[in-house]
Design a protein around this motif. Structure first.
Motif, short mmCIF file in Angstrom:
data_model
loop_
_atom_site.label_atom_id
_atom_site.label_comp_id
_atom_site.label_asym_id
_atom_site.label_seq_id
_atom_site.Cartn_x
_atom_site.Cartn_y
_atom_site.Cartn_z
N ILE A 147 0.84 -1.19 0.00
CA ILE A 147 0.00 0.00 0.00
C ILE A 147 0.88 1.24 0.00
CG2 ILE A 147 -1.72 1.30 1.33
CD1 ILE A 147 -2.77 -1.37 2.36
N TYR A 148 1.97 1.18 0.76
CA TYR A 148 2.88 2.33 0.84
C TYR A 148 3.81 2.31 -0.37
CZ TYR A 148 6.45 5.47 2.65
OH TYR A 148 7.33 6.52 2.80
N ARG A 149 3.73 3.32 -1.20
CA ARG A 149 4.53 3.41 -2.41
C ARG A 149 5.10 4.80 -2.57
NH1 ARG A 149 3.07 -0.50 -6.56
NH2 ARG A 149 1.67 -2.06 -5.69
N PHE A 150 6.22 4.89 -3.25
CA PHE A 150 6.76 6.19 -3.64
C PHE A 150 7.51 6.03 -4.95
CE2 PHE A 150 10.06 4.33 -0.94
CZ PHE A 150 11.22 4.54 -1.69
N SER A 151 7.70 7.14 -5.63
CA SER A 151 8.28 7.12 -6.96
C SER A 151 9.79 6.93 -6.90
CB SER A 151 7.95 8.42 -7.69
OG SER A 151 8.65 8.50 -8.92
N TRP A 152 10.34 6.34 -7.95
CA TRP A 152 11.78 6.17 -8.06
C TRP A 152 12.49 7.52 -8.12
CZ3 TRP A 152 14.02 8.30 -12.41
CH2 TRP A 152 13.16 8.63 -13.45
N ARG A 153 11.76 8.56 -8.48
CA ARG A 153 12.39 9.89 -8.58
C ARG A 153 12.90 10.38 -7.23
NH1 ARG A 153 7.93 9.98 -11.92
NH2 ARG A 153 8.35 10.41 -14.13
N VAL A 154 12.30 9.89 -6.14
CA VAL A 154 12.75 10.30 -4.81
C VAL A 154 14.21 9.91 -4.59
CG1 VAL A 154 12.37 10.02 -2.33
CG2 VAL A 154 10.41 10.15 -3.89
N MET A 155 14.53 8.65 -4.87
CA MET A 155 15.90 8.19 -4.71
C MET A 155 16.80 8.69 -5.84
SD MET A 155 16.46 6.68 -1.96
CE MET A 155 15.36 6.38 -0.59
N ALA A 156 16.24 8.88 -7.03
CA ALA A 156 17.04 9.40 -8.13
C ALA A 156 17.53 10.81 -7.82
CB ALA A 156 16.22 9.39 -9.42
N ASP A 157 16.67 11.62 -7.21
CA ASP A 157 17.10 12.97 -6.83
C ASP A 157 18.21 12.92 -5.79
OD1 ASP A 157 15.23 13.99 -8.55
OD2 ASP A 157 13.71 14.35 -7.00
N SER A 158 18.10 11.98 -4.86
CA SER A 158 19.15 11.82 -3.85
C SER A 158 20.47 11.40 -4.49
CB SER A 158 18.71 10.79 -2.80
OG SER A 158 19.74 10.54 -1.87
N LEU A 159 20.40 10.47 -5.45
CA LEU A 159 21.61 10.03 -6.14
C LEU A 159 22.23 11.17 -6.94
CD1 LEU A 159 20.71 6.47 -7.45
CD2 LEU A 159 22.39 7.06 -5.71
N LEU A 160 21.39 11.99 -7.56
CA LEU A 160 21.92 13.12 -8.33
C LEU A 160 22.66 14.10 -7.44
CD1 LEU A 160 18.96 13.83 -10.79
CD2 LEU A 160 21.22 12.96 -11.37
N MET A 161 22.21 14.23 -6.20
CA MET A 161 22.89 15.12 -5.26
C MET A 161 24.19 14.51 -4.75
SD MET A 161 21.13 17.91 -5.01
CE MET A 161 21.81 18.59 -3.49
N ASP A 162 24.18 13.21 -4.44
CA ASP A 162 25.35 12.58 -3.82
C ASP A 162 26.36 12.07 -4.84
OD1 ASP A 162 24.17 13.04 -1.38
OD2 ASP A 162 23.25 11.05 -1.26
N ASP A 163 25.88 11.61 -6.00
CA ASP A 163 26.76 10.96 -6.97
C ASP A 163 26.65 11.59 -8.35
OD1 ASP A 163 27.60 9.14 -5.05
OD2 ASP A 163 26.03 7.71 -5.54
#
Length: 516
Positions: free
Chosen positions: A247-263
């Protein structure tokens, strides 16, 4: 073919020493981080359940679990050897550090015949400096075992053609079968590897039969063992039927944004390199032929699967899996992407750096290595201070309060990692609560009314909205409000604000306070 780009041998030895020094510093940082980092709730969850199994509990039957069981085969022997001691936790962390180092070694062995000696350490730097590897690669979780097993199978399938015999084919198949019992996500890379092998060796039925035999034998053995202990159906239902209905879902863009910041630097390298590889494969250029030539036998056929083809397909498959399939694409789901992206990105960059006359620009690998190293230094531990000491003090204090046979009701703090779980749900994070709220409420009411645990460790966010539980708690326990935090939490010594507050003992129940 010993080296795909022989001109790399002409580079000065000091440049190689310089870049391998970077790799040595990275290795030291990984070792330091592994032995000083505090343990995350996921890690304590797996250690807790491995201990429960070692004490005779059956997964999926005696307690809820939504991970496949093979990773417990790595943790249970550690508990048998070290018992309820700090060495149990540290040995598990050491085991998963060894998996990261083994991954690096297997990557190096795979790229060694196909890449210039100047670019080989850059691949290892790109893999190790990724926030995915540094943050999640060291954690105690089944995904890391799955990645190592898959990489080992790729090594057996894509290694030197001279050594690719029946035993290596059988071993590759057995490893692929074992990967299917580590994580549900293994279905995707295993399917990709099997499909590529079938296409490459479609005319070599003997090799395919041996590979399939190893795969099927391990699958049959795993299903037989799980059926013998009575949790085959429960395992399939929990992992394959219920895991896909979150039921709990979130978009891959959440982690993609984090990766863009860190890597961001690494992602640019991945993009440039993989773009070049796709260009080479579509145009069937000389570099593509060189890569495939490493796998040809004397008869001209492919004696092994081209590793860059496997890495490319794995990278694309896992990107599709994260974007369109998985409902909760957390950072640890990017482990295979970080590994294959490092290999493909640097392999593509090494092709861009080749001059028309075939000479490799010496400054290119050195410059990329320095850029990757500097951009990833923020992942290094600031100081070699042990960050798990206070955490372990609380875990062992809860262990003492519960006693040798006492149970603990713990939601997802991990403080009860050395005690038997009191509830069928030994961990309650947000996904589990939203997915099984009615069952959780019924189970917790039953536990609190029929078999009250000696220690309760929970967060206010866990029990919000469970009104029946609140009624049950109010009828048995004293309500201890603390800045909006419900009753149960913490322990003396957990933080400075609560050290003055002793545990509230009511009969055989100890209520322990902690942070929200």
């Amino acid at each position: 073919m010993k080296n795909a780009y022989p001109s790399g041998k002409k580079a000065g030895i000091w440049i190689l020493v310089f870049m391998w020094t970077f790799v040595s510093i990275l290795t030291f940082a990984l070792v330091t981080e592994a032995f000083t980092r505090s343990f995350r709730p996921d890690e304590l969850q797996h250690l807790h359940l491995a201990r429960a199994i070692a004490h005779g509990m059956v997964p999926y039957i005696d307690f809820f679990e939504h991970h496949l069981p093979l990773h417990y085969a790595f943790l249970i022997p550690l508990y048998y050897h070290f018992g309820d001691s700090i060495h149990y936790f540290l040995s598990a962390r050491c085991l998963f550090l060894g998996l990261v180092l083994l991954n690096g070694f297997l990557i190096w062995r795979l790229i060694r015949p196909r890449m210039s000696v100047l670019w080989q350490p850059v691949v290892l730097l790109t893999y190790g400096m990724s926030s995915v590897t540094f943050e999640k690669g060291l954690e105690i979780r089944p995904d890391n075992i799955m990645v190592t097993i898959v990489l080992a199978s790729v090594f057996l399938l894509c290694g030197n053609s001279v050594h690719w015999n029946e035993w290596s084919r059988m071993g590759a198949g057995m490893l692929l079968g074992a990967a299917l019992f580590t994580s549900v996500k293994a279905v995707f890379p295993v399917s990709v590897i099997c499909l590529i092998t079938m296409i490459i060796h479609r005319r070599r039925l003997k090799e395919l039969m041996i590979l399939t035999m190893g795969l099927v034998l391990v699958i049959i053995a795993g299903l037989t063992i799980t059926a013998r202990y009575g949790f085959l159906y429960a395992m399939i239902q929990s992992n394959y039927l219920e895991n896909g209905r979150w039921i709990y879902r979130f978009s891959w863009r959440v982690m993609a944004d984090s990766l863009l910041m860190d890597d961001s630097i690494l992602i640019v390298i991945w993009g440039i390199g993989i773009g070049r590889i796709i260009w080479d494969w579509t145009r069937r250029c000389e570099h593509q032929k060189t890569s495939v030539a490493c796998c040809r036998s004397d008869g001209g056929e492919l004696a092994c699967v081209p590793p860059m083809l496997v890495f490319t397909c794995l990278f694309i498959c896992m990107v599709i899996f994260i974007v369109w399939v998985i409902p909760n694409p957390y950072l640890h789901n990017y482990l295979i992407i970080a590994l294959t992206g490092a290999v493909l990105g640097i392999d593509g960059l090494s092709r861009w750096s080749v001059l028309t006359k075939g000479r490799i620009m010496v400054w290119a690998p050195l410059g990329v290595a320095m850029l990757v190293f500097v951009s990833g230094m923020d992942h290094f531990p600031a100081s070699p201070v042990i960050r798990w000491k206070d955490q372990m003090d609380v875990i062992f204090k809860v262990h003492r309060l519960a006693g040798p046979n006492g149970t603990v009701l713990d939601d997802w703090t991990g403080r009860g990692a050395l005690c038997q779980p009191a509830s069928f749900f030994p961990f309650l994070h947000i996904e589990i609560i939203r997915q099984y709220r009615p069952r959780i409420q019924e189970e917790l009411v039953r536990v609190l009314n029929q078999a009250p645990p000696k220690v309760i460790v929970a967060r206010s966010v866990t029990l919000e909205g469970f009104f029946k539980i609140q009624e049950s708690v109010n009828s048995q326990y004293e309500y201890l409000p603390d800045d909006g935090i419900w009753v149960y939490m913490g322990s003396p010594g957990m933080n400075a604000d609560l050290r003055r507050r002793p545990p509230q003992k009511l009969g055989n129940v100890t209520i322990v306070l902690a942070q929200n």
